[in-house]
Design a protein around this motif. Sequence first.
Motif, PDB file in Angstrom:
ATOM      1  N   GLY A 166      -4.069   4.525   3.343  1.00  0.00           N
ATOM      2  CA  GLY A 166      -4.159   5.973   3.516  1.00  0.00           C
ATOM      3  C   GLY A 166      -5.546   6.490   3.179  1.00  0.00           C
ATOM      4  N   ALA A 167      -6.553   5.634   3.431  1.00  0.00           N
ATOM      5  CA  ALA A 167      -7.911   5.974   3.019  1.00  0.00           C
ATOM      6  C   ALA A 167      -8.398   7.272   3.656  1.00  0.00           C
ATOM      7  N   GLU A 168      -7.794   7.630   4.780  1.00  0.00           N
ATOM      8  CA  GLU A 168      -8.261   8.820   5.475  1.00  0.00           C
ATOM      9  C   GLU A 168      -8.043  10.080   4.626  1.00  0.00           C
ATOM     10  N   MET A 169      -7.125   9.977   3.663  1.00  0.00           N
ATOM     11  CA  MET A 169      -6.847  11.142   2.824  1.00  0.00           C
ATOM     12  C   MET A 169      -8.108  11.618   2.096  1.00  0.00           C
ATOM     13  N   ASN A 171     -11.017  11.474   3.162  1.00  0.00           N
ATOM     14  CA  ASN A 171     -11.938  12.139   4.086  1.00  0.00           C
ATOM     15  C   ASN A 171     -11.836  13.657   3.949  1.00  0.00           C
TER      16      ASN A 171
ATOM     17  N   LEU B  28       1.791   5.997   5.802  1.00  0.00           N
ATOM     18  CA  LEU B  28       0.836   6.537   4.834  1.00  0.00           C
ATOM     19  C   LEU B  28      -0.456   6.955   5.533  1.00  0.00           C
ATOM     20  N   ALA B  29      -0.884   6.119   6.498  1.00  0.00           N
ATOM     21  CA  ALA B  29      -2.096   6.445   7.248  1.00  0.00           C
ATOM     22  C   ALA B  29      -1.896   7.751   8.010  1.00  0.00           C
ATOM     23  N   LEU B  31       0.166  10.225   7.201  1.00  0.00           N
ATOM     24  CA  LEU B  31       0.160  11.337   6.240  1.00  0.00           C
ATOM     25  C   LEU B  31      -1.278  11.662   5.831  1.00  0.00           C
ATOM     26  N   ALA B  32      -2.065  10.596   5.591  1.00  0.00           N
ATOM     27  CA  ALA B  32      -3.459  10.789   5.193  1.00  0.00           C
ATOM     28  C   ALA B  32      -4.212  11.545   6.277  1.00  0.00           C
ATOM     29  N   GLY B  33      -3.950  11.165   7.514  1.00  0.00           N
ATOM     30  CA  GLY B  33      -4.605  11.836   8.629  1.00  0.00           C
ATOM     31  C   GLY B  33      -4.241  13.303   8.669  1.00  0.00           C
ATOM     32  N   VAL B  35      -3.362  15.213   6.114  1.00  0.00           N
ATOM     33  CA  VAL B  35      -4.017  15.929   5.010  1.00  0.00           C
ATOM     34  C   VAL B  35      -5.458  16.276   5.388  1.00  0.00           C
ATOM     35  N   ALA B  36      -6.179  15.265   5.923  1.00  0.00           N
ATOM     36  CA  ALA B  36      -7.570  15.512   6.323  1.00  0.00           C
ATOM     37  C   ALA B  36      -7.631  16.550   7.434  1.00  0.00           C
ATOM     38  N   PHE B  40      -9.536  20.301   7.270  1.00  0.00           N
ATOM     39  CA  PHE B  40     -10.526  20.751   8.246  1.00  0.00           C
ATOM     40  C   PHE B  40     -10.039  22.008   8.966  1.00  0.00           C
TER      41      PHE B  40
END
Lengths: 257, 272
Positions: A166-169, A171, B28-29, B31-33, B35-36, B40
Amino acid sequence: MIASRARSQASHRASFRMDLVGALLVGAIEFAEIWVLYSATDQIGGFTLAQIMLVFGLSDLAFSLADLVAGHCDNLPVYVRAGTLDVFFLRPQPVLAQLVTSDLSLRRIGRCLVGATSLTVGLVLNDIDWTAGTVGLLALALVSGFVIFTAQFVTAAGLQFFLVNGAEMTNAFVYGGRYAATQPTSVWPRSLLVVFGAVFPVAFAAFLPVSTLLGVPGVAGLPDWLGWCAPLAALWAVGVAALCWRWGLRHYRGAGG
Amino acid sequence: MRPLPSPARNPYWRFLVAGFRGQSAYPLATLAGLVANATFGVLKGAIMGAAVESSGGELAGYTAGSMAAFVWLGQGMLGSVNLWGGSDLQARIKDGDVAVDFLRPVSVQASHVLTDVGKGLFGLLPRGLPSVLIGVAVGGMVLPSEPSAYALGLISLLLGIAVSHAAMYAVATSGFWLVETRGISVFYMAFSGLFAGLFTPIYLFPDWLLTLALLTPFPSMMQLPIDVLSGQVTGAAAWQHLGVQALWLTIVLVVGHLTTRAGRRRLEVQGG
């Protein structure tokens, strides 16, 4: 060690030149977006195009320098998955120092030129009262901005030990922070003020020092000498980064094997 | 197990489904996307809203509500359209895997584009819908009142996703001739965002820049679908938007087809 990385990159001339041009182009287009927006209206949040050029230049220069030094902290999840990070633990140097020097991307220098140009033009266009205080404030802002953005990269790296997929978090505050730093904080709702004014204090990287410099109010209800507090914001960012990095490192259990 | 319905036997349908499913493996990826994406969106919404306000409540035909719609529909499409200049094909050409693709009894172009479109369609669920929900809940986004905007908007959205992936495929085929396509990717990414309307609506551009943008396929990927979806453009003008998108889809598909055919003759895979 750093010198060897620099040499190895400069030796592939054609590819290096292309990367440099690419970085310049991306930076120029980012500036074009700001130019389009501020040309379509007279001012946004009390800032004109000439004034925001100072903010954009200062923050973009600070971010580009931070990216040059610490940008490849973004690669941490790749290193964790590939097991490269385990090698770092075996060497008698701090893990963070090895991560930071693992890939010096000279092509990122191209980005610094865009910020530096915008800053220079902004300094010429605006009616600035040149005193020792002005120079001091600008220098303070640039150094603090650099430290703040570098700290964001390290904070992100620390959190990425937990968020491998979830590294994009991260960002959201690293690259979102860069975007936020080019904006007038005067247009932000309270939630953004908390996130980018206090927790990840990128508002102190450029906008608040510039608004102090030009005497244009930054955030309603707050004093206009707030820009001088940039070093305090940088100190806070470093503290958060140190905590996150240590916490992440302690959490790390290796890739097995 | 139930017998598969007939379209499921079609290999091209299965590429689409595979692309769709492949993306669901990384919650998770995703969800992370989101959030970012949302961060923005809030930032973009604040600055664009202030721009509308400072020009007296209307800027290039946008009000506060329709500008918020522009921002949040755009954020919602980011997980579905490819503006970043990367493609699986690039890597497969570089390491020679594409030779295997050519051996299969299906079109290389169709299989790559459909897999990517399938990924893009999946992106609408975890990233598209939440973005619109956030936009309506906190961004002050106004939804169109007439149902035709939704029907035409959906077609326009699909066309936009297809144009973006088909164009990216065509660009990636340059790898048949060039060893290193990173420069082309960077160049593509620099202009695609600006001309697609990722940052500001292209209608804010000065005339010469707007004309330049309209001569590229990029507005068809985002700006035009947003126009139709948000109800900013309706009736005959909306149909015209769809026509322009269909034209660009045809162009980028034909270009991709021709370059694939020429590239196949050109391809030399090393090793044995």
